[in-house]
Design a protein around this motif. Structure first.
Motif, PDB file in Angstrom:
ATOM      1  N   UNK A  66       0.841  -1.199   0.000  1.00 14.11           N
ATOM      2  CA  UNK A  66       0.000   0.000   0.000  1.00 14.11           C
ATOM      3  C   UNK A  66       0.876   1.250   0.000  1.00 14.11           C
ATOM      4  N   UNK A  67       2.012   1.186   0.691  1.00 14.70           N
ATOM      5  CA  UNK A  67       2.933   2.324   0.685  1.00 14.70           C
ATOM      6  C   UNK A  67       3.479   2.571  -0.722  1.00 14.70           C
ATOM      7  N   UNK A  68       3.771   1.480  -1.451  1.00 21.55           N
ATOM      8  CA  UNK A  68       4.220   1.622  -2.835  1.00 21.55           C
ATOM      9  C   UNK A  68       3.134   2.283  -3.678  1.00 21.55           C
ATOM     10  N   UNK A  69       1.896   1.807  -3.519  1.00 22.29           N
ATOM     11  CA  UNK A  69       0.771   2.374  -4.272  1.00 22.29           C
ATOM     12  C   UNK A  69       0.577   3.845  -3.930  1.00 22.29           C
ATOM     13  N   UNK A  70       0.658   4.163  -2.653  1.00 21.96           N
ATOM     14  CA  UNK A  70       0.495   5.560  -2.240  1.00 21.96           C
ATOM     15  C   UNK A  70       1.636   6.425  -2.755  1.00 21.96           C
ATOM     16  N   UNK A  71       2.859   5.868  -2.776  1.00 27.91           N
ATOM     17  CA  UNK A  71       4.004   6.609  -3.311  1.00 27.91           C
ATOM     18  C   UNK A  71       3.786   6.917  -4.789  1.00 27.91           C
ATOM     19  N   UNK A  72       3.259   5.939  -5.524  1.00 26.56           N
ATOM     20  CA  UNK A  72       2.958   6.177  -6.942  1.00 26.56           C
ATOM     21  C   UNK A  72       1.975   7.331  -7.089  1.00 26.56           C
ATOM     22  N   UNK A  73       0.914   7.312  -6.320  1.00 22.79           N
ATOM     23  CA  UNK A  73      -0.112   8.351  -6.459  1.00 22.79           C
ATOM     24  C   UNK A  73       0.425   9.723  -6.045  1.00 22.79           C
ATOM     25  N   UNK A  74       1.365   9.727  -5.109  1.00 22.29           N
ATOM     26  CA  UNK A  74       1.893  11.005  -4.598  1.00 22.29           C
ATOM     27  C   UNK A  74       3.094  11.500  -5.401  1.00 22.29           C
ATOM     28  N   UNK A 122       4.753   9.559  -8.193  1.00 28.25           N
ATOM     29  CA  UNK A 122       4.947   9.086  -9.552  1.00 28.25           C
ATOM     30  C   UNK A 122       5.582   7.714  -9.657  1.00 28.25           C
ATOM     31  N   UNK A 123       5.737   7.268 -10.902  1.00 24.52           N
ATOM     32  CA  UNK A 123       6.157   5.908 -11.204  1.00 24.52           C
ATOM     33  C   UNK A 123       7.563   5.618 -10.707  1.00 24.52           C
ATOM     34  N   UNK A 124       8.520   6.492 -10.998  1.00 24.85           N
ATOM     35  CA  UNK A 124       9.919   6.205 -10.679  1.00 24.85           C
ATOM     36  C   UNK A 124      10.126   6.007  -9.180  1.00 24.85           C
ATOM     37  N   UNK A 125       9.564   6.886  -8.372  1.00 25.16           N
ATOM     38  CA  UNK A 125       9.718   6.770  -6.919  1.00 25.16           C
ATOM     39  C   UNK A 125       9.058   5.496  -6.405  1.00 25.16           C
ATOM     40  N   UNK A 126       7.898   5.156  -6.945  1.00 25.13           N
ATOM     41  CA  UNK A 126       7.198   3.958  -6.494  1.00 25.13           C
ATOM     42  C   UNK A 126       7.958   2.692  -6.880  1.00 25.13           C
ATOM     43  N   UNK A 127       8.521   2.652  -8.088  1.00 25.28           N
ATOM     44  CA  UNK A 127       9.253   1.455  -8.502  1.00 25.28           C
ATOM     45  C   UNK A 127      10.538   1.284  -7.709  1.00 25.28           C
ATOM     46  N   UNK A 128      11.184   2.383  -7.332  1.00 25.22           N
ATOM     47  CA  UNK A 128      12.362   2.281  -6.480  1.00 25.22           C
ATOM     48  C   UNK A 128      11.996   1.647  -5.139  1.00 25.22           C
ATOM     49  N   UNK A 129      10.878   2.050  -4.582  1.00 23.95           N
ATOM     50  CA  UNK A 129      10.418   1.468  -3.319  1.00 23.95           C
ATOM     51  C   UNK A 129      10.032   0.009  -3.502  1.00 23.95           C
ATOM     52  N   UNK A 130       9.406  -0.307  -4.631  1.00 21.30           N
ATOM     53  CA  UNK A 130       9.031  -1.689  -4.926  1.00 21.30           C
ATOM     54  C   UNK A 130      10.276  -2.577  -4.999  1.00 21.30           C
ATOM     55  N   UNK A 131      11.321  -2.113  -5.686  1.00 19.29           N
ATOM     56  CA  UNK A 131      12.546  -2.898  -5.828  1.00 19.29           C
ATOM     57  C   UNK A 131      13.201  -3.114  -4.465  1.00 19.29           C
ATOM     58  N   UNK A 174      -2.184  -3.881  -6.049  1.00 24.72           N
ATOM     59  CA  UNK A 174      -3.008  -4.212  -4.889  1.00 24.72           C
ATOM     60  C   UNK A 174      -3.945  -5.407  -5.147  1.00 24.72           C
ATOM     61  N   UNK A 175      -4.587  -5.529  -6.319  1.00 23.84           N
ATOM     62  CA  UNK A 175      -5.400  -6.735  -6.549  1.00 23.84           C
ATOM     63  C   UNK A 175      -4.586  -8.021  -6.475  1.00 23.84           C
TER      64      UNK A 175
END
Length: 281
Positions: free
Chosen positions: A143-151, A153-162, A206-207
């Motif tokens: 959920x933090x990754x998803x929220x990071x994406x929404x806040x 953008x993609x690059x920051x969220x993918x860094x957190x995902x990795x 999330x799904x």
């Protein structure tokens, strides 16, 4: 050895599914995970095409499998339906199936809801977070990754995902060995995958995280379900979820070469282990 590639599309409700087929023999359907597509299985397919008709496809919403209209949130039942329609259209009877990561979740849905269409499923490192004794930490991380994406953008969220997936371990001391540039086909695949990141973060992460396989149905043993885990991922989240699934199915996991994406870096050895898993099952 390389085998000629046949490409095509299959019209399904709400989308058009792109696929690639190689080889001859019983149908083997490969299902990619997350933002990836059929291209990640190119080398693996060539190592299996002497024994199987290997079909890899782009899951709907990714790359060349476009929605008819606006993008829709990923629904496992819809993806399971897509896989079943591909097997019906391209095979002669039930298929062998291998899904990796989120593709393993799709495979589990397919096997539970369409058992007559699957001979054996190998679910390689499925992210079945809901099967963990306490999934709250892992779910909060996604959920933090998803929220990071929404806040941000993609690059920051993918860094957190990795980071959370344990894939961000390079560059922590010493210089990496120089590597040859990837071939043009691999660069094309990477480009398509990068283009899928936003859909994955907005509609898929999330799904897939919240999906709980129907273990009671799958325990019946028809079709046979084999859980695969990576030799190099011990302790990581998808290794642990794979072990939990195997335990609940009452089966022993099969250790595959490499890590979460071992089908690429260790294609020949991965193909050998996969074939053995199918024949022994």
């Amino acid at each position: 050895m390389t085998f000629p590639t046949k490409t095509g599309t299959l019209k399904v409700p709400g989308a058009k599914i792109y696929y690639e087929a190689r080889g001859s023999g019983p149908l083997l359907l490969l299902i990619s995970g997350g933002p990836t597509d059929a291209g990640v299985f190119t080398e693996l397919s060539h190592h299996l095409a002497d024994r199987y008709t290997v079909v890899a496809y782009d899951p709907r919403g990714n790359s060349r499998s476009a929605f008819d209209g606006e993008s829709q949130t990923l629904e496992l039942d819809v993806h399971g339906d897509d896989a079943a329609r591909l097997i019906e259209a391209l095979g002669d009877g039930p298929a062998f199936v291998m899904g990796n990561s989120g593709g393993a979740q799709i495979g589990l849905n397919l096997a539970a809801r369409y058992p007559e269409k699957v001979r054996t499923l190998v679910a390689h490192e499925p992210p079945c977070l809901m099967l963990l004794p306490d999934p709250s930490e892992a779910l909060a991380g996604n959920k933090e990754i998803h929220d990071t994406y929404r806040r941000d953008g993609v690059e920051a969220a993918m860094q957190k995902f990795m980071e959370m997936a344990g894939m961000d371990e390079h560059g922590e001391g010493g210089e990496e060995e120089p590597q040859a540039p990837p071939p043009p086909e691999a660069l094309e695949t990477f480009g398509r995958i990068n283009g899928n990141m936003e859909y994955f973060l907005a509609h898929g992460l999330m799904p897939l995280s919240l999906y709980r396989p129907d273990v009671e149905v799958l325990r019946a043993g028809k079709p046979r379900v084999v859980v695969g885990v990576g030799e190099e991922t011990v302790g990581e989240i998808t290794y642990r979820t794979g072990i939990e699934l195997a335990n609940k199915l009452g089966t022993e996991p099969v250790h595959f070469p490499g890590d979460h994406g071992g089908y690429g870096a260790h294609a020949a050895a991965f193909a050998k282990t996969l074939h053995t898993a199918f024949t022994q099952a």
